[in-house]
Motif scaffolding. Structure first.
Motif, short mmCIF file in Angstrom:
data_model
loop_
_atom_site.label_atom_id
_atom_site.label_comp_id
_atom_site.label_asym_id
_atom_site.label_seq_id
_atom_site.Cartn_x
_atom_site.Cartn_y
_atom_site.Cartn_z
N CYS A 1554 -8.87 0.87 13.28
CA CYS A 1554 -9.90 0.11 13.43
C CYS A 1554 -9.65 -1.19 12.65
N GLY A 1555 -8.43 -1.22 11.81
CA GLY A 1555 -8.29 -2.61 11.03
C GLY A 1555 -9.08 -2.66 9.73
N LEU A 1556 -9.33 -1.34 8.97
CA LEU A 1556 -10.17 -1.34 7.85
C LEU A 1556 -9.42 -2.44 6.79
N VAL A 1557 -8.56 -2.17 6.63
CA VAL A 1557 -7.79 -2.79 5.56
C VAL A 1557 -7.53 -4.30 5.70
N ALA A 1558 -7.16 -4.47 6.87
CA ALA A 1558 -7.20 -6.13 7.53
C ALA A 1558 -8.66 -6.56 6.98
N CYS A 1563 -12.09 -10.16 2.78
CA CYS A 1563 -13.14 -10.22 1.93
C CYS A 1563 -12.60 -10.96 0.79
N GLN A 1564 -13.33 -12.08 0.43
CA GLN A 1564 -12.94 -12.94 -0.70
C GLN A 1564 -13.87 -12.41 -2.07
N VAL A 1565 -14.79 -11.72 -1.81
CA VAL A 1565 -15.47 -11.14 -2.94
C VAL A 1565 -14.74 -10.59 -3.97
N PHE A 1566 -13.62 -9.82 -3.50
CA PHE A 1566 -12.78 -9.37 -4.60
C PHE A 1566 -12.11 -10.13 -5.49
N ASP A 1567 -12.02 -11.32 -5.09
CA ASP A 1567 -11.31 -12.61 -6.11
C ASP A 1567 -12.49 -13.02 -7.12
N PHE A 1603 -9.45 3.39 -0.59
CA PHE A 1603 -7.91 3.34 -0.52
C PHE A 1603 -7.29 4.59 -0.94
N GLN A 1604 -7.79 4.95 -2.14
CA GLN A 1604 -6.86 6.27 -2.61
C GLN A 1604 -7.09 7.36 -1.58
N VAL A 1605 -8.51 7.58 -1.00
CA VAL A 1605 -8.67 8.74 -0.12
C VAL A 1605 -7.64 8.61 1.31
N ILE A 1606 -7.53 7.17 1.66
CA ILE A 1606 -6.89 6.99 2.77
C ILE A 1606 -5.31 7.26 2.30
N LEU A 1607 -4.82 6.90 1.27
CA LEU A 1607 -3.42 7.23 0.83
C LEU A 1607 -3.43 8.54 0.84
N HIS A 1614 2.64 8.47 6.01
CA HIS A 1614 2.15 7.75 4.67
C HIS A 1614 2.38 6.01 4.76
N GLN A 1615 3.64 6.04 5.06
CA GLN A 1615 4.18 4.57 4.97
C GLN A 1615 3.14 3.55 5.59
N GLN A 1616 2.53 4.06 6.75
CA GLN A 1616 1.61 2.79 7.42
C GLN A 1616 0.47 2.55 6.59
N GLY A 1617 -0.26 3.61 5.98
CA GLY A 1617 -1.33 3.27 5.04
C GLY A 1617 -0.75 2.70 3.81
N ALA A 1618 0.29 2.98 3.26
CA ALA A 1618 0.71 2.57 1.91
C ALA A 1618 0.95 1.18 2.26
N ALA A 1619 1.61 0.70 3.27
CA ALA A 1619 2.01 -0.78 3.50
C ALA A 1619 0.85 -1.65 3.51
N GLN A 1620 -0.22 -1.23 4.30
CA GLN A 1620 -1.50 -1.96 4.41
C GLN A 1620 -2.15 -2.10 3.05
N VAL A 1621 -2.25 -1.04 2.40
CA VAL A 1621 -2.85 -1.12 1.03
C VAL A 1621 -2.12 -2.10 0.26
N LEU A 1622 -0.94 -1.77 0.11
CA LEU A 1622 0.09 -2.77 -0.48
C LEU A 1622 -0.16 -4.20 -0.37
N GLN A 1623 -0.37 -4.50 1.12
CA GLN A 1623 -0.76 -5.67 1.41
C GLN A 1623 -2.14 -6.35 0.91
N TRP A 1624 -2.81 -5.45 0.78
CA TRP A 1624 -4.20 -5.87 0.18
C TRP A 1624 -4.01 -6.25 -1.31
#
Length: 1992
Positions: A1554-1558, A1563-1567, A1603-1607, A1614-1624
């Protein structure tokens, strides 16, 4: 003897007699059930008292002695133990009283003691004076009981329709009394007791108090005599007296004398009537069914000597004191003899019956008719008794019917006399002396007698024989309703008498005959007959119109004469300016003509008042034109008395609206009141002159009064707007000015010959003002100055009269001042209690004044608003402020006090009291006035006591009855209703005032302190410590009545609305903080109020459901407060009593006080039979109250309209709506009626006129519909209120009361019953939607408590061991609750989202029941084999969970749809709760049904995509002053739900899809990391609003967790999730790096770091990027840079946390928050260990990923074995030399070793603590209390919190804390062992490389000693695949041999034997259990091998 000498404190001369009267009254008059039995008991007990009627107990020396000694030896009092000493003063008074009434000394003492007890009810009287009242009241009770018992007998005159049993009882009893000589006793008493004599005796002994006391004593004595006489009268009405008794009665009457005006007093009248009934035989003709029995009992027929005795006694020529009375008795006897002679039995009595003629003659000689008119009709009480009237009617009609010859003789005699008079007039000689006026008297008597008809009997109908066919079916009302074809003989005779008397009437009888006709025309049908008679009389004689004398009585003649008078007098109409105007010409009307005209006008007025047909027929007669002629005569000079009669006739004509309109015009035209001045006219003319010149000088004002009466009648119909148009400014104003300025304002200063007339004038003027103001509604047009054109000039128009009156009342005008002074005069006169002339009119005038003030107060708000809007230049002041002005008479501001004083006279003037209460209630709405009022009321103590007594007296009044306006036929009912309304107003006044701040009127009236703080009040019973009887006492005594009986408080049934308000007042007193304390103490201690009322719940009133619900609501709300207060104050027994009353389902042994068996038979309800227990259960009180609240509501159907447009009507209805005092929105029906009628009236044209009746009918149906709607609204609102109160009571019971009052198992059953019942009611088909929200709220609370109760039960370890299953409540019940809950959720449909929030909360609480509680981690479980775990039996929790899930699944898609829809959109709270529900269900849904649904139906995608919208809201949250925290909570809920979804692999993949990480990347709130220091200043002092930094963490941490739970979940792909989270991570790299660099390591920062490092350790790995698809090389380079930076930061962080900073942080935590240090420290330890573990895991992953063998692996730590002790120093040196790389200095291997050592040490510390805690947990019961307290400290907030909680609770808390400690330690042990393992691995890899594969270089090659080497080695991160050994060799050359040697020696030293042993022990203690047997062992062995290697 001593026992009999005990004193009865209730006074044997008063208390028991009062009780007797209440029983008699209840049985006979109020017909109470079960009263016959009680009556029988009372009569047996009091028989001696009846036999010796009014006999007092005799004096005796013995008693005297005993009383004398009471002050020294004391005296025994019944019902009290021991003897009581009495003060000397009391004994002296007792002796005085004993002598005064000649009663026994003990009886006198008892009276005084009772007087003392009753004193509060008689404010202002001493005990002695009260004793006097009680003495006579006791006598009166006796007399009243006797009278009522006699009235209940069966007999010949009337019946009370009582049960046969009761009648038999009273007949038997009274017969016995009669046979013992009751008659003679009564006659003696009547002659002995006299008010004047008693007063003289009392006066001498100072036994009379103030005026009121005198009046009350006088009234009691008079009533006693009256009741005795009435007893005799009632007896003779029903059954005859014996011979002796009859003779005694005649003997008594011989001595009777008349009053000053010649009339009998009411007692003598009753005795005369008794004799007349004794001699009455007229009932024989009536042919009733029991006639024969009655004849048998009649001594006149059966006893010869009876007849002879009476006959000789009456024939006796001895004159009586009143000859007239003797004549009446003789006449009655003569008529009885005449009837007897016509009966077959009469033949035996011939000798007596012959004498009837002679007796009649004697009677006539005694002027019998004159005496009947003056002596009998003149008595006031004559017209108040129907049977007096009937008897005199039969006497008159019998005389006319039975003695026709006598009547003929009278007529002949009268004709003869007339001739004599005529002759003597002609010869001017003296009138003959022998004239007899018997016929004259007879006619006048008939006229007088029939002209009053208070009971509407219309007896005069018997004189009219219907000649035409009967039009009215009711014409035969007086012949017992038998439809006779021919009228009875008597009627024929009587009607002949009327006709014949009118033929050839001699002039002397003319006036008497007219008066007789006037009497006989009294009544609607009589008037019609009389009108016809006068019409037919005229028809025969219309040809020969003769002169006045001898002419027949007919309309023709009357009106002809009037016209002649008018003709004659008009010629002499004087010129108003001529001098002789005031001397009327001589040719006028003689006195005799005057009388004739007056009589005729009165007859005319009577006929047209009653008969509308006559009115119209006469008015429209073309020749007579009565209105014109009368108005003409009014302009002529005739005496004012005649003018007054003419005006009265005109007023009677004006009753028809058709005539009234033209009458106004004629009135204006004839200028009776001159409204237009002719030019050049010097002075006024018309009625104003008459008033000022003629009437004032005569001091009589008939004309003015009748003019006021005329105007009053005319304004009833309509006010002509254009009256007088063209000649003057049109309108009513001149009339109003005249009434106000010439009649009303001067009335006090005029002279009056008849004092009463003063008040008549005032009354007649005020009546007009009252009517005008009553019908006035302020309109905007009233405030605009309109102009009319008059004879070419522009002049201002008049305003409506009501406006003018309002204006005068809202200014300090003479009119207002006069009204107020009239009120003062009125109350002053009433306070004298003396009769004075004109009293009735004064009271009426006062009433009009009060009504005027009330109307002005009512209308002033609208008036002032319109005035403001119009900006007109009128000045007005609010009336309530004018009323505070100073009175000129007393020079004090006492107007409002005067108004309030009318309440004191409520017994004599109920209407004035009612208006007064209404005014006070209106004034009470103004808070600023209340404080002044309290001052005014309490300023003068005497006035203050009187006012209080007035209010209390109104509230105490028992005669008040609730009723509707329709019952007003009966004046008694009307008064009862008014009294009731007065009470309602007073209670509303109290309710309004209590809402205002103190001091206010309510506090003063209810007996609270007004001058000191309210809470310091000490309420007492009345009379205690001088405490007066206040309104609170009155309210309580009204409510308490009947509570001891089975039927419950009587007031709730008799006056439901009143009871409702009483309960509301009590609730308000309990709810208001100031009054709550004193009130609740008083109610609890001296009244036991709540218990005695709650036991009668529910109140069922089929007739008035709304009131019953309101009563229960207020009572339950008060009970809730009481439960809360007693629980807080630990008044355990009180709380316990109420709780068991409300909740028990075992029948109570109810008190069987009223001599009945207990309540068993009643309460064994249906539910009782359904339980098959041996004990019959009863419905719990709370449930039966819930049953009484009907959930269904019948709604009125839609309007069916033919003429009006429905939408417009609905619009009009909603415009007429307003919120009433109770807060309900209702439609103002009167206003709506006015609007609709105006609409109908506005229609033009013939068609509209034809359809008017139909239109009005439709208007009616609309109004009925609206009334019904109002009722429905009130009903719904009452139900809501009742349900709300029920809910608060239930919640208070479950929350506020001590938990141990209701044991857990009982509590669960109670909650089960409540929940199931609530659901059953709310899920029924027709339950009203308005009640659902309250039910949902209650369900929520109940489920919460159920869950809590089950959990606490499990914690105490009861439920799990017992065989009964899961908890005390059976699983089946739990399932039932769940099903109903889900039904409820589904039944709410789309609309009620907020309501569902409650239900979701309930569902969550419910599902929580099946959640396993936290268990201690004993570190042993892992030892069990997998097989054992799989085959273990299912525990209760899992079973219940499985069954719950099955039930939830059975609801299928429908439920999923509702919950998901609510989770995605709608109200915030509902969304959060819906998400929580989803979360909970997903967690137990092993089949993943729900997950599939969420994924497939798109709800998950919608949730994920909504994160972008949340971003903006979340950004706004980070400002220093956030708007609302809602978005934050929603975001947290969403994250929690998504985390739950991500916990399954399937869900995690779906989320990534569903594009959660995207979404989160965008979201700019994290910055927006807030600056932590800047906002310290802005902290919320309460600590509720978190600081910006905390808010930021609340956003960041859930995301990281997700993120931790997804990972973790996607570990396979694993790779797909990890890559997305790394991008985040890379997108937000700056933020992440700044967080990793964090300076301040607070708790929050550590949590962030522990999660961040966890994510980085799983994603920032070399291989992660390749999975991300094609990335160009530049981006790749950038990404690698970021990853390198993450690595460096993590390693430097490790340096900080593993090194010295760690202990500093822990210490700092302890210092910063010493209170909760233990827990904080534990959390920080865990977080730090977690960070270290994560970083070590990261290192391990990096090492493993770079290469499988050590020689090719990268190096992360520098080859230095020194531990980081002096690290800070080294750091500074470096930073000076290598500024660019200071932060990324590579940590040394020594750090790893240091971490390893620390972890090993920590491990043992934690292990020790874990074991201790486990030991404590197992032996929890043996722990010393100090330790328990210490354990609880962290879990209880507030100082001294631990002290307050119970021991059970304390051990529960200690257990919870221990489990927490054990699990925390278990977690730390796991982390420590993991850190130890990874550290060993990293050490081994590095040492292997450095010591085996590394080639050292010469130090001099180095440019930057010891630094570039690591850079290059670390930079060579093998990303670009540069695996060439050449590159590596280059970098390796930088490590010198010296470094390596140093490393080896340091390591060998650090990694010594001790450490190795420790590590192996760790493995033995921990890792073996965890099944990783020898990992540590192997690594230790390898490292040891490496370090022991010889140098190469």
């Amino acid at each position: 003897m001593a026992a009999q000498m005990a004193v009865n404190s209730g006074a044997s001369l008063w208390g028991p007699l009062k009780e007797l009267w209440e029983t008699v009254d209840g049985a006979v008059l109020r017909r109470q059930p079960e009263s016959v039995h009680l009556l029988d008991l009372q009569l047996k007990k009091h028989k001696p008292h009846f036999l010796s009627l009014f006999k007092n107990p005799p004096k005796s020396a013995e008693q005297r002695e005993k009383v004398r000694k009471a002050s020294t030896e004391g005296i025994a009092i019944q019902g009290q133990q021991g003897s009581r000493l009495l003060p000397e003063q009391l004994l002296t008074e007792a002796f005085i009283l004993s002598d005064l009434f000649d009663i026994g000394e003990l009886a006198a003492l008892e009276l005084l003691l009772a007087g003392e007890q009753q004193q509060p009810y008689f404010p202002g009287l001493t005990r002695g004076l009260v004793a006097v009242l009680l003495y006579w009241d006791g006598k009166l009770c006796m007399a009243n009981s006797l009278r009522t018992l006699i009235q209940s007998r069966q007999g010949k005159t009337f019946t009370l329709d009582l049960s046969g049993e009761l009648v038999a009882l009273t007949t038997r009893f009274t017969d016995e009394l009669m046979s013992q000589g009751l008659t003679k006793r009564i006659l003696t008493l009547v002659s002995e007791i006299s008010v004047t004599r008693e007063f003289e005796r009392l006066q001498k002994e100072r036994g009379l108090g103030n005026e009121k006391h005198r009046k009350e004593v006088g009234d009691l004595i008079k009533e006693c005599r009256q009741a005795l006489a009435d007893s005799l009268f009632s007896w003779t009405c029903q059954s005859p007296l014996s011979k002796d008794d009859t003779l005694a009665l005649i003997g008594h009457l011989e001595t009777v004398t008349a009053q000053a005006d010649g009339s009998l007093d009411s007692v003598s009248l009753a005795l005369v009537m008794a004799l007349l009934y004794c001699l009455d035989v007229s009932f024989i003709e009536q042919g009733t069914e029991d006639r024969d029995d009655l004849l048998q009992a009649l001594p006149l027929l059966t006893e010869r000597q009876y007849v002879s005795a009476v006959h000789s006694r009456l024939m006796d020529s001895q004159p009586w004191k009143l000859p007239g009375l003797q004549a009446v008795c003789r006449l009655a006897w003569a008529l009885s003899l005449r009837v007897l002679s016509q009966l077959p039995q009469g033949s035996a009595l011939v000798e007596f019956t012959e004498a009837d003629e002679a007796l009649a003659d004697q009677a006539l000689l005694g002027d019998v008719f004159l005496f009947m008119k003056e002596g009998i009709l003149g008595c006031e009480s004559f017209s108040q008794e129907e049977f007096y009237i009937r008897r005199v009617h039969s006497l008159i009609t019998d005389f006319l019917a039975l003695m026709p010859m006598k009547v003929k003789q009278l007529r002949n005699r009268a004709d003869e006399d007339a001739r004599l008079v005529h002759m003597s007039l002609q010869m001017d000689s003296e009138l003959p002396s022998s004239l007899r006026k018997d016929l004259d008297h007879l006619m006048i008597l008939i006229g007088e007698f029939y002209s009053k008809d208070p009971f509407g009997l219309e007896l005069g109908l018997e004189f009219w024989c219907p000649t035409e066919s009967l039009q009215h079916s009711s014409l035969q009302g007086s012949y017992l309703g038998m439809a006779l074809q021919r009228p009875p003989h008597k009627q024929v005779v009587l009607s002949k008498f009327v006709r014949q008397m009118g033929d050839l009437l001699p002039s002397t009888l003319y006036i008497s005959y007219l008066r007789m006709l006037k009497g006989l025309a009294n009544g609607p049908q009589c008037a019609h007959y009389c009108f016809s008679l006068l019409k037919t009389n005229g028809a025969a004689h219309s040809d020969n119109i003769q002169g006045v004398s001898g002419s027949p009585v007919s309309w023709e003649h009357f009106f002809h004469s009037l016209m002649l008078y008018h003709e004659n007098l008009r010629r002499d109409l004087p010129n108003p300016d001529s001098a002789h105007y005031r001397h009327p010409p001589l040719r006028g009307i003689t006195q005799r003509e005057m009388e004739g005209l007056t009589s005729f006008l009165q007859l005319l007025a009577t006929i047209i008042t009653w008969s509308e047909n006559a009115r119209l027929a006469l008015c429209e007669h073309p020749q007579w034109t009565p209105v014109v002629v009368m108005l003409g005569l009014l302009q002529c000079s005739v005496p004012p008395v005649l003018k007054a009669e003419l005006l009265h006739c005109l007023a009677a004509f004006g009753k028809s609206p058709e005539i009234a309109a033209s009458l106004w015009q004629s009135l204006e035209y004839t200028q009776i009141l001159q409204t237009v001045r002719a030019p050049g006219q010097r002075q006024a003319a018309g009625i104003e002159v008459e008033l000022n010149e003629i009437e004032s000088s005569c001091e009589e004002y008939p004309l003015t009064r009748s003019f006021c009466h005329l105007i009053s009648t005319l304004v009833e119909g309509s006010l002509p707007v254009n009256l007088g148009a063209g000649l003057r400014v049109p309108g009513f104003q001149p009339y109003l000015n005249f009434l106000r300025d010439s009649v009303f304002l001067p009335f006090p200063t005029r002279a009056y010959r008849r004092p009463a007339e003063k008040w008549e004038v005032a009354d007649s003027a005020l009546e007009v003002f009252h009517k005008l103001l009553r019908d006035y509604e302020p309109q905007p047009s009233d405030f605009v100055q309109e102009i009319v054109e008059l004879q070419g000039e522009q002049v201002p128009a008049h305003k409506p009269p009501g406006h003018s009156i309002m204006f005068h009342l809202l200014n300090d005008s003479p009119m207002l001042a006069l009204c107020l002074s009239l009120l003062e005069e009125g109350v002053r006169q009433l306070d004298t209690y003396a009769p004075f002339p004109g009293k009735k009119h004064l009271e009426s005038a006062v009433l009009h004044c009060l009504c005027l003030l009330d109307l002005a107060l009512q209308k002033e708000a609208v008036f002032m608003d319109l005035l403001r809007e119009s900006q007109a230049s009128l000045l007005v002041s609010p009336l309530e402020q004018l009323l505070q002005g100073v009175s000129p008479q007393t020079r004090r501001a006492d107007h409002i006090v005067n108004i309030a004083r009318y309440l004191y006279h409520s017994s004599s003037n109920p209407e004035a009291a009612f208006q007064s209460a209404k005014i006070l209630r209106r004034i009470a709405n103004y808070p600023n006035i209340q404080i002044r009022l309290v001052g005014d009321f309490t300023h003068d103590q005497a006035v203050s006591d009187k006012l209080m007594a007035g209010f209390v007296e109104c509230l105490d009044n028992e005669d008040a009855e609730e009723g509707t306006e329709k019952d007003d036929v009966d004046s008694q009912k009307k008064v009862a209703r008014i009294r009731h309304e007065t009470q309602i107003h007073i209670l509303n006044l109290l309710i309004t005032s209590l809402e205002l701040k103190a001091p206010n009127l309510a506090l003063y009236l209810l007996g609270y302190e007004v001058k000191k703080p309210v809470s310091s009040t000490n309420l007492q019973d009345p009379g205690v410590l001088g405490c007066p009887r206040s309104c609170l006492h009155a309210i309580l005594s009204r409510l308490q009545r009947g509570t001891e009986k089975r039927s419950g408080p009587a007031l709730t049934q008799q006056a439901p609305h009143l009871a409702e308000l009483c309960y509301q007042v009590i609730y308000q007193l309990c709810a208001c903080p100031d009054t709550s304390g004193p009130t609740m103490r008083y109610l609890r201690t001296s009244q036991d109020f709540l218990f005695s009322h709650l036991q009668h719940l529910p109140f069922i009133l089929p007739s008035n459901q709304i009131a019953a619900l309101s009563q229960m609501s207020w009572l339950m709300k008060t009970a809730a407060i009481e439960l809360r207060v007693t629980s807080l104050n630990r008044q355990r027994s009180h709380t316990q009593r109420l709780v068991s009353l409300l909740l028990d389902d075992q029948p109570h042994a109810q008190h069987a006080a009223d001599g009945e068996s207990g309540m068993e038979d009643e309460t064994r309800s249906v539910s009782g039979f359904l339980h098959f227990d041996t004990v019959s259960k009863v419905r719990r009180k709370l449930l039966s109250v819930l049953d009484a609240i009907e959930f269904s509501q019948d709604m009125p159907e839609l309007l069916q309209l033919d003429f009006f447009e429905r939408t417009q009507i609905e619009q009009v209805i909603s415009n007429c709506e307003h919120v009433n005092e109770q807060g309900h929105t209702v439609c103002n029906v009167k206003l709506l009626h006015r609007v609709l009628v105006a609409e109908v009236n506005a229609l033009q044209g013939m068609a509209a006129i034809g359809q008017r009746p139909l239109l009005m009918e439709e208007v009616n149906s609309i109004l009925q519909q609206v009334v019904e709607r109002n009722r429905v609204r009130r009903s719904l609102s009452a139900k809501r209120h009742a349900l709300q109160s029920w809910r608060s009571l239930v919640e208070t019971l479950l929350t506020a009361c001590p938990a141990d009052l209701i044991p857990a198992d009982e509590r669960q059953l109670i909650i089960r019953d409540l929940l199931l019942d609530l659901h059953d009611k709310v899920l029924s088909e027709d339950a009203a939607g308005e009640l659902m929200p309250i039910v949902a709220g209650a369900v929520f609370t109940l489920t919460a408590h159920l869950s809590q109760s089950v959990l606490s039960e499990q914690q105490q370890g009861v439920g799990l061991e017992t065989s009964s299953g899961f908890a005390s409540i059976a699983n089946s019940a739990l399932h039932l609750i769940l099903r109903k809950l889900l039904d409820f959720i589904l039944s709410t449909g789309g609309g009620y989202q907020r309501l569902r929030a409650h239900l979701y909360g309930s569902l969550l609480y419910y599902l929580q029941i099946a959640q396993k509680p936290e268990e201690p981690d004993t570190l042993q479980t892992a030892g069990k084999a997998m097989w054992e775990r799989l085959t273990a039996p299912e525990d209760g929790f899992s079973k219940l969970q499985r069954e719950n899930l099955a039930i939830i699944e059975s609801y299928g898609k429908a439920l999923m749809e509702v919950v998901c829809r609510d989770a995605c959109d709608g109200h915030e709270i509902s969304r959060m709760l819906a998400m929580a529900v989803l979360d909970r269900i997903l967690s137990i849904d092993r089949q993943n049904q729900w997950l599939l649904y969420i994924c497939n139906s798109g709800y998950l995608r919608s949730l994920v995509e909504s994160l972008r919208q949340d971003d903006v809201a979340l950004q706004s949250l980070l400002t220093p002053q956030p708007p609302l925290l809602k978005p934050l909570y929603i975001f947290e809920s969403k994250m929690a739900l998504l985390t739950r979804v991500a916990k399954t692999g399937q869900g995690a993949v779906e989320l990534l899809r569903c594009g959660l990480v995207a979404q989160l990347m965008e979201c700019q709130v994290f910055d927006m990391v807030p600056d932590s220091d800047a906002h310290r200043v802005m902290r919320d002092p309460s600590g509720f609003i978190p600081s910006p930094m905390d808010r930021y963490r609340q956003i960041l941490l859930p995301t990281l967790r997700l993120f931790q739970v997804i990972l973790t979940s996607t570990s396979i792909n694993h790779q797909q999730g990890a890559a997305q989270v790394l991008q985040w991570l890379i997108v937000h790299a700056d933020t992440i790096q700044s967080l990793l660099r964090c300076q301040e390591l607070s708790m929050g920062a550590l949590q962030e770091l522990s999660l961040l490092t966890g994510i980085i350790s799983k994603t920032a790995l070399p291989g992660a990027l390749e999975m991300g698809g094609e990335v160009n090389s530049a981006a790749l380079m950038e990404f690698q840079g970021h990853i390198n930076r993450f690595q460096r930061l993590c390693l430097s962080l490790l340096g900080r946390l593993a090194g010295s900073e760690r202990d500093r942080l822990l210490k700092q935590a302890e210092i910063s928050a010493p209170g909760d240090s233990a827990e904080r420290r534990e959390e920080m330890e865990v977080a730090m260990q977690q960070v270290c573990a994560n970083i070590m895991e990261y290192c391990q992953a990096l090492l493993l990923q770079s290469s499988a063998q050590a020689q090719f692996s990268i190096c992360l730590f520098s080859p230095s074995g020194s531990e980081p002790a002096g690290r800070d120093g080294a750091r500074t040196d470096l930073s000076s030399t290598v500024p660019s790389m200071a932060y990324s200095r590579v940590p040394s291997l020594g750090l790893v070793l240091y971490l390893l050592k620390n972890s090993a040490a920590d491990f043992f510390r934690f292990h020790q603590s874990h074991r201790q805690s486990l030991g404590k947990l197992q032996s929890l019961d043996q722990l010393p209390p100090e330790e328990l307290k210490e354990l609880c400290q962290g879990l209880v907030s507030g100082p001294g919190g631990v002290e307050k909680i119970s021991s059970v609770h304390r051990s529960l808390l200690a257990k919870r804390r221990l489990v927490q400690l054990i699990n925390n330690r278990a977690k730390l042990l796991a982390l420590c062992s993991y850190v130890i393992e990874t550290c060993l691995f990293v050490l081994w890899r590095h040492l292997e490389y450095y010591l085996l594969h590394c080639i050292p270089t010469d130090p001099k090659d180095s440019l930057l000693p010891g630094s570039t080497l690591y850079r290059s080695r670390l930079a060579d991160d093998s990303f670009s695949g540069l695996q060439a050994s050449g590159g590596r060799g280059l970098s390796l050359s930088r490590v010198s041999q010296q470094d390596l040697d140093l490393l080896k020696s340091d390591m060998a030293a650090g990694f010594g034997e001790a450490l190795q042993r420790k590590l192996l022990e760790v493995e033995g203690l921990y890792s073996q259990v965890r099944s990783r047997y020898t990992f540590i062992q192997a690594l230790v062995r390898r490292i040891r091998g490496l370090l022991r290697q010889p140098k190469s």
